[in-house]
Motif scaffolding. Structure first.
Motif, PDB file in Angstrom:
ATOM      1  N   UNK A 234     -21.952  10.570 -61.878  1.00 55.99           N
ATOM      2  CA  UNK A 234     -22.507   9.253 -61.548  1.00 55.99           C
ATOM      3  C   UNK A 234     -23.964   9.148 -61.972  1.00 55.99           C
ATOM      4  N   UNK A 235     -24.738  10.194 -61.691  1.00 56.98           N
ATOM      5  CA  UNK A 235     -26.157  10.166 -62.040  1.00 56.98           C
ATOM      6  C   UNK A 235     -26.362  10.086 -63.555  1.00 56.98           C
ATOM      7  N   UNK A 236     -25.557  10.830 -64.300  1.00 56.36           N
ATOM      8  CA  UNK A 236     -25.692  10.804 -65.760  1.00 56.36           C
ATOM      9  C   UNK A 236     -25.289   9.432 -66.299  1.00 56.36           C
ATOM     10  N   UNK A 237     -24.145   8.933 -65.856  1.00 58.35           N
ATOM     11  CA  UNK A 237     -23.659   7.636 -66.350  1.00 58.35           C
ATOM     12  C   UNK A 237     -24.628   6.522 -65.986  1.00 58.35           C
ATOM     13  N   UNK A 238     -25.161   6.566 -64.761  1.00 62.36           N
ATOM     14  CA  UNK A 238     -26.091   5.522 -64.336  1.00 62.36           C
ATOM     15  C   UNK A 238     -27.326   5.488 -65.224  1.00 62.36           C
ATOM     16  N   UNK A 239     -27.842   6.653 -65.585  1.00 56.04           N
ATOM     17  CA  UNK A 239     -29.021   6.709 -66.443  1.00 56.04           C
ATOM     18  C   UNK A 239     -28.725   6.214 -67.858  1.00 56.04           C
ATOM     19  N   UNK A 240     -27.501   6.369 -68.295  1.00 55.61           N
ATOM     20  CA  UNK A 240     -27.163   5.994 -69.675  1.00 55.61           C
ATOM     21  C   UNK A 240     -26.588   4.588 -69.791  1.00 55.61           C
ATOM     22  N   UNK A 241     -25.819   4.173 -68.783  1.00 60.80           N
ATOM     23  CA  UNK A 241     -25.086   2.912 -68.927  1.00 60.80           C
ATOM     24  C   UNK A 241     -25.290   1.945 -67.760  1.00 60.80           C
ATOM     25  N   UNK A 242     -26.020   2.358 -66.733  1.00 61.14           N
ATOM     26  CA  UNK A 242     -26.249   1.470 -65.604  1.00 61.14           C
ATOM     27  C   UNK A 242     -25.350   1.781 -64.420  1.00 61.14           C
ATOM     28  N   UNK A 243     -25.750   1.235 -63.258  1.00 60.22           N
ATOM     29  CA  UNK A 243     -25.047   1.557 -62.019  1.00 60.22           C
ATOM     30  C   UNK A 243     -23.625   1.019 -61.984  1.00 60.22           C
ATOM     31  N   UNK A 244     -23.385  -0.141 -62.579  1.00 57.81           N
ATOM     32  CA  UNK A 244     -22.031  -0.702 -62.556  1.00 57.81           C
ATOM     33  C   UNK A 244     -21.037   0.249 -63.214  1.00 57.81           C
ATOM     34  N   UNK A 245     -21.417   0.826 -64.344  1.00 55.38           N
ATOM     35  CA  UNK A 245     -20.543   1.769 -65.044  1.00 55.38           C
ATOM     36  C   UNK A 245     -20.368   3.060 -64.254  1.00 55.38           C
ATOM     37  N   UNK A 246     -21.372   3.397 -63.439  1.00 56.04           N
ATOM     38  CA  UNK A 246     -21.332   4.651 -62.686  1.00 56.04           C
ATOM     39  C   UNK A 246     -20.645   4.503 -61.343  1.00 56.04           C
ATOM     40  N   UNK A 247     -20.282   3.291 -60.962  1.00 56.33           N
ATOM     41  CA  UNK A 247     -19.876   3.060 -59.584  1.00 56.33           C
ATOM     42  C   UNK A 247     -18.621   3.821 -59.181  1.00 56.33           C
ATOM     43  N   UNK A 248     -17.655   3.935 -60.069  1.00 57.68           N
ATOM     44  CA  UNK A 248     -16.422   4.660 -59.715  1.00 57.68           C
ATOM     45  C   UNK A 248     -16.748   6.105 -59.327  1.00 57.68           C
ATOM     46  N   UNK A 249     -17.596   6.766 -60.108  1.00 51.72           N
ATOM     47  CA  UNK A 249     -17.974   8.151 -59.795  1.00 51.72           C
ATOM     48  C   UNK A 249     -18.811   8.206 -58.521  1.00 51.72           C
ATOM     49  N   UNK A 250     -19.732   7.249 -58.344  1.00 50.39           N
ATOM     50  CA  UNK A 250     -20.515   7.177 -57.101  1.00 50.39           C
ATOM     51  C   UNK A 250     -19.601   7.040 -55.897  1.00 50.39           C
ATOM     52  N   UNK A 251     -18.623   6.176 -56.025  1.00 52.07           N
ATOM     53  CA  UNK A 251     -17.704   5.916 -54.914  1.00 52.07           C
ATOM     54  C   UNK A 251     -16.859   7.149 -54.600  1.00 52.07           C
ATOM     55  N   UNK A 252     -16.386   7.851 -55.621  1.00 53.41           N
ATOM     56  CA  UNK A 252     -15.600   9.067 -55.390  1.00 53.41           C
ATOM     57  C   UNK A 252     -16.431  10.123 -54.671  1.00 53.41           C
ATOM     58  N   UNK A 253     -17.686  10.311 -55.120  1.00 61.16           N
ATOM     59  CA  UNK A 253     -18.560  11.294 -54.468  1.00 61.16           C
ATOM     60  C   UNK A 253     -18.780  10.922 -53.008  1.00 61.16           C
ATOM     61  N   UNK A 254     -19.015   9.644 -52.752  1.00 63.22           N
ATOM     62  CA  UNK A 254     -19.285   9.202 -51.380  1.00 63.22           C
ATOM     63  C   UNK A 254     -18.064   9.376 -50.481  1.00 63.22           C
ATOM     64  N   UNK A 255     -16.911   9.002 -50.984  1.00 65.03           N
ATOM     65  CA  UNK A 255     -15.699   9.105 -50.158  1.00 65.03           C
ATOM     66  C   UNK A 255     -15.352  10.563 -49.842  1.00 65.03           C
ATOM     67  N   UNK A 256     -15.651  11.464 -50.780  1.00 61.99           N
ATOM     68  CA  UNK A 256     -15.372  12.880 -50.551  1.00 61.99           C
ATOM     69  C   UNK A 256     -16.381  13.522 -49.603  1.00 61.99           C
ATOM     70  N   UNK A 257     -17.644  13.084 -49.671  1.00 64.07           N
ATOM     71  CA  UNK A 257     -18.694  13.664 -48.821  1.00 64.07           C
ATOM     72  C   UNK A 257     -19.763  12.600 -48.561  1.00 64.07           C
ATOM     73  N   UNK A 258     -19.494  11.706 -47.593  1.00 67.24           N
ATOM     74  CA  UNK A 258     -20.409  10.580 -47.377  1.00 67.24           C
ATOM     75  C   UNK A 258     -21.795  10.981 -46.899  1.00 67.24           C
ATOM     76  N   UNK A 259     -21.927  12.115 -46.247  1.00 65.95           N
ATOM     77  CA  UNK A 259     -23.246  12.535 -45.772  1.00 65.95           C
ATOM     78  C   UNK A 259     -24.098  13.047 -46.939  1.00 65.95           C
ATOM     79  N   UNK A 260     -23.526  13.891 -47.769  1.00 62.33           N
ATOM     80  CA  UNK A 260     -24.271  14.442 -48.908  1.00 62.33           C
ATOM     81  C   UNK A 260     -24.492  13.415 -50.014  1.00 62.33           C
ATOM     82  N   UNK A 261     -23.584  12.437 -50.111  1.00 63.19           N
ATOM     83  CA  UNK A 261     -23.654  11.487 -51.223  1.00 63.19           C
ATOM     84  C   UNK A 261     -23.525  10.055 -50.714  1.00 63.19           C
TER      85      UNK A 261
END
Length: 229
Positions: free
Chosen positions: A89-116
Motif C-alpha cells: 500500500x505504501x509503495x503504490x500510494x507513493x507511485x499512483x496515489x491513495x485510491x490505487x493503494x486502497x485495496x492493499x490498505x484495506x487488506x492490511x487494516x482488516x488483518x491487523x487494525x491496530x498495527x495498520x
C-alpha cells in the motif's frame, strides 16, 4: 556479537541467521538486516514471513522496487501477511496515489487494525496547525533555530534525496531540512526550508501520534545543525 562469532564458524546456520536478522531489525541496523534476510531467502527459507521482513527492510531503506517485489512475494505465498500488504500500500500510494493503494490498505487494516489503521485526513491547513503545535512542544533553542525558515508542505519526500543519505533515510519521515549544515554550530546559517510530509503524518495512528512524530522530527533535524543529540 555472539551470533556473528557463531556465523563465522557456520555461515549457513539458518537459526543463527534468523536471530541475527531479527536483532539487526530491532536495532534499526537495516542495511545489515536486509542483507541477512536476503541471505536466508537464498539459502532456501522461501517463506512468506521472511519475504515480509525483507520487504519491510527494503522500504525503510527507500528501495521501493525491492520492497514492492518482496511484499508481492509474501502475499502470494500467504495473503494474511498484514505487514506485507501495508508495504504494498505504501509503495503504490507513493507511485499512483491513495485510491490505487486502497485495496492493499484495506487488506492490511482488516488483518491487523491496530498495527495498520486507516489513514488520517489532513489538508495543508491542518498540517500547519499541527506544525504550530509541534513548535510549541519543542525546546526554546529548537524554536529559535527554526524561526524564519520557510515551511513547505509536501505529500511525500523525494526518494532520490532519501537514498542519497548513508544509510538511506526512511520514507516515513515527518519532516526534513534542506540545505547543508555548517561546520560549526556558531555559524548563523540556517536551512533553506523545512519540508513537512502530509502523507506520512496521515499514516500516524492518531492526531496525537502525528504531533509527537512531528515534534521529534523538528528536534532531530535541528540537532544536525546545533550538534545536539
Amino acid at each position: 556479537m555472539e551470533l556473528e562469532e557463531l556465523l563465522d564458524e557456520t555461515p549457513d546456520d539458518l537459526a543463527a541467521l534468523g536471530a541475527l536478522a531479527e536483532a539487526c531489525s530491532d536495532l534499526r541496523d537495516l542495511p545489515v538486516a536486509h542483507e541477512v534476510w536476503r541471505t536466508l531467502l537464498r539459502l532456501g527459507q522461501d517463506e512468506a514471513w521472511v519475504w515480509t521482513q525483507a520487504a519491510l527492510a527494503s522500504f525503510a531503506l527507500a528501495d521501493l522496487d525491492a520492497a514492492h517485489a518482496e511484499a508481492a512475494k509474501a502475499v502470494a505465498k500467504d495473503d494474511t501477511q498484514a505487514a506485507a500488504w501495508a508495504v504494498l500500500a505504501q509503495v503504490i500510494e507513493r507511485r499512483e496515489g491513495r485510491a490505487k493503494a486502497w485495496d492493499a490498505l484495506d487488506k492490511a487494516h482488516r488483518l491487523d487494525p491496530i498495527a495498520h489503521p486507516y489513514p488520517l485526513t489532513l489538508d495543508d491547513e491542518a498540517v500547519h496547525t499541527l506544525l504550530a503545535a509541534a513548535f510549541r512542544a519543542t525546546t526554546p533553542s529548537v524554536r529559535r533555530f527554526w524561526r524564519g525558515v520557510p515551511r513547505q508542505v509536501h505529500l511525500y519526500p523525494d526518494m532520490a534525496t532519501l537514498r542519497a543519505a548513508t544509510p538511506p533515510l526512511s520514507p516515513r519521515v515527518a519532516a526534513l531540512y534542506t540545505g547543508l549544515p555548517p561546520a560549526t554550530p556558531e555559524d548563523p546559517q540556517r536551512p533553506t526550508a523545512l519540508l513537512v510530509f502530509r502523507g506520512n503524518l496521515e499514516h500516524m495512528p492518531s492526531y496525537e501520534d502525528a504531533l509527537d512524530e512531528l515534534t521529534w522530527a523538528l528536534e532531530d533535524e535541528a540537532a544536525a545543525w546545533l550538534r545536539e543529540s
